[in-house]
Enzyme design. Structure first.
Site, short mmCIF file in Angstrom:
data_model
loop_
_atom_site.label_atom_id
_atom_site.label_comp_id
_atom_site.label_asym_id
_atom_site.label_seq_id
_atom_site.Cartn_x
_atom_site.Cartn_y
_atom_site.Cartn_z
CD1 TRP A 22 -0.19 -1.50 3.15
CD2 TRP A 22 0.59 0.59 3.32
NE1 TRP A 22 0.57 -1.43 4.29
CE2 TRP A 22 1.06 -0.16 4.43
CE3 TRP A 22 0.95 1.93 3.21
CZ2 TRP A 22 1.88 0.39 5.42
CZ3 TRP A 22 1.77 2.48 4.19
CH2 TRP A 22 2.22 1.73 5.27
CE LYS A 46 -3.81 -10.38 -1.78
NZ LYS A 46 -3.36 -9.17 -1.04
N PRO A 47 -3.28 -5.84 -5.76
CG PRO A 47 -4.91 -4.28 -6.32
CD PRO A 47 -4.40 -5.65 -6.68
CB SER A 50 6.45 -7.79 6.22
OG SER A 50 5.71 -9.00 6.13
CB THR A 61 4.36 -11.38 4.10
OG1 THR A 61 3.60 -10.82 5.17
CG2 THR A 61 3.42 -11.87 3.02
CD GLU A 114 11.46 -3.78 -2.01
OE1 GLU A 114 11.77 -3.68 -0.80
OE2 GLU A 114 10.59 -3.08 -2.54
CB CYS A 165 11.32 -0.80 1.26
SG CYS A 165 9.77 -1.71 1.16
CD GLU A 178 10.68 -2.12 6.97
OE1 GLU A 178 10.93 -1.46 5.94
OE2 GLU A 178 10.13 -3.23 6.96
CE LYS A 199 22.54 -7.87 6.56
NZ LYS A 199 23.32 -7.31 7.68
N GLY A 213 15.56 -9.81 1.21
CA GLY A 213 15.05 -10.51 0.06
C GLY A 213 16.07 -10.81 -1.02
#
Length: 471
Positions: free
Chosen positions: A135, A159-160, A212, A215, A233, A267, A368, A438, A441
């Site tokens: 998002w 898939k937004p 994340s 996920t 990512e 990110c 994060e 790391k 991703g």
């Protein structure tokens, strides 16, 4: 083509904290239908000439630019970012459509030398690609996945995020209006159940995901039984290092932009700052002064440069990290909670926050932080800064401010990150590959190299009996 036949879901205006419309989510059955449409569209699309695919992407870029203000207004309402930032995102999205339609990406079959034989390497599309988009930058991150997949002949199920579907739909509407054949891009909308069904579907050959690390691990596990191609990512906790030789004013500006753009919800946002003790006081004063000049409010209000957090739950995560640091002894230089302005009381706002004296075990240092709060840590040497910057499970971006060539080269070699900016404000560029190491991703977005993520390379050897024939 949208496949959304499930329950209604309210979209919340982050600046006001109130619903402004509803959308219909997808069901697991919708996922199967969307993938089937993409699978059936694949043969014709993969055989479509490169020139025709590129022409559709170029026309789409122009169409997005022509309706940029309309799309940006919708993006601000559903996501919360100021209109200025929303317009930047729409432009970046259009630029990506145009960039991958350039001649640099024209497909070709490469011939190689094997005596007495014809040997070629032929690129082929992977198949149906699942593009799962978060998002925070719903348009640029969609384009990063969608456009390289399309130009290489794949079909896509997008898939937004269920909280930011509207601007995405506007972009995809432009794509179809510009000649994309039916079924080449389909969309589903929903939470974890829909995502799991999409990742596990046997006809999905590749999953490209931004989100994340937690996920991302779940996607890896779900994709493993069928050995699907992945591009992940994931999270980041990007360090910014300022040594004693640096342009401190430039570094403070880079820190302010890098931390507070999109209310820190990026990110590659600056999330940890390590400053040599010789210039730390000057840097902290300059960064604090920039925070004092940062207008916070509804992104539709002229002059506002920082909007709200996207959701109340995201705001609570940021506030928890701030409070944890304070409880562990951190000093609040600016912010530290919600803004005092009563006009912002109903929105999901967090005051831009600057912390010092933050211990290494504070949540804001180890997790994060996806909000407008940043810790500044004093260090005694550049080597200490590198060591502490690398003491994170993440490795996405990194920034260094220095006038020392030796330190710049050391940072390039030693920082555990997929991207390093030297004396620059951190932003990714279409011409450079973007991705992390790391727990941030693997796989790349952007750059010339990204098309290799979305195609297979088939080796072909032809014996001498057919050498004179055209292939």
């Amino acid at each position: 083509m949208q496949f959304t036949n499930g329950e209604e879901f309210p979209l919340i205006d982050p600046a006001l904290g109130t619903p402004f419309r509803t959308v219909r989510l997808s069901t697991v059955d919708d996922v199967g239908v969307a993938v089937d449409h993409a699978r059936r569209a694949l043969p014709a699309w993969s055989r479509t000439s490169w020139d025709e695919r590129a022409a559709i992407l170029k026309r789409t870029a122009d169409a997005i630019r022509a309706s940029a203000s309309e799309i940006a207004a919708v993006l601000t309402q559903e996501q919360g970012k100021p209109l200025k930032e929303a317009n930047i995102e729409v432009k970046r999205c259009a630029d990506t459509f145009e960039f991958y339609a350039s001649e640099r990406f024209r497909e070709s079959t490469e011939q190689r030398e094997i005596p007495g034989k014809l040997a070629v390497v032929k690129p082929r599309p992977i198949g149906v690609v699942a593009a799962i988009v978060p998002w925070n930058f719903p348009l640029t991150l969609l384009a990063n996945k969608l456009v390289p997949a399309l130009i290489t002949g794949n079909t896509v199920v997008a898939k937004p995020a269920q909280t930011t579907p509207l601007a995405t739909r506007m972009v995809l509407d432009r794509l179809y209006e510009c000649g994309l054949p039916d079924g080449v891009v389909t969309t589903v909308l929903g939470a974890a159940e829909v995502g799991r069904a999409l990742v596990a579907h046997p006809d999905v050959a590749m999953v490209s995901f931004t989100g994340s690390t937690q996920t991302g691990r779940a996607i890896m596990a779900a994709a493993a039984p069928r050995v699907k191609r992945l591009a992940l990512e994931l999270g980041g906790s990007d360090p910014l290092i300022v040594d004693e030789s640096a342009d401190v004013a430039g570094a403070a500006k880079a820190a302010a932009v890098g931390r507070f753009f999109n209310a820190g919800q990026a990110c590659i946002a600056v999330k940890r700052i390590f400053v040599h003790e010789a210039v730390a006081d000057e840097f902290i004063d300059l960064l604090a002064a920039r925070i004092d000049r940062l207008p916070v409010g509804d992104g539709r209000t002229p002059g506002v440069l920082m909007g709200p957090q996207h959701t109340e739950s995201q705001r609570q995560v940021t506030l928890r990290q701030i409070r944890d640091a304070i409880a562990r002894g951190a000093t609040v230089v600016r912010g530290g909670g919600v803004p005092d302005d009563p006009a912002l009381a109903n929105g999901f706002f967090v005051a831009p926050t600057l912390l010092t004296d933050v211990p290494d075990d504070a949540a804001i240092m180890t997790e994060e932080c996806f909000g407008p709060a940043v810790p500044v840590v004093r260090v005694t040497s550049f080597d200490e800064a590198i060591e502490r910057a690398n003491a994170s499970e993440f490795g996405l971006g990194s920034t260094v401010w220095t006038r020392s060539r030796e330190n710049a080269l050391k940072a390039i070699e030693c920082l555990d990150a997929g991207y390093t900016w030297i004396n620059d404000i951190g932003t990714d560029h279409d011409i450079l590959p973007f991705g992390g190491v790391k727990q941030s991703g693997f796989g790349k977005e952007r750059g010339f190299e990204v098309v290799d993520e979305y195609r297979e390379l088939k080796s072909v050897v032809v014996g001498d009996s057919l050498l004179g024939e055209s292939l």
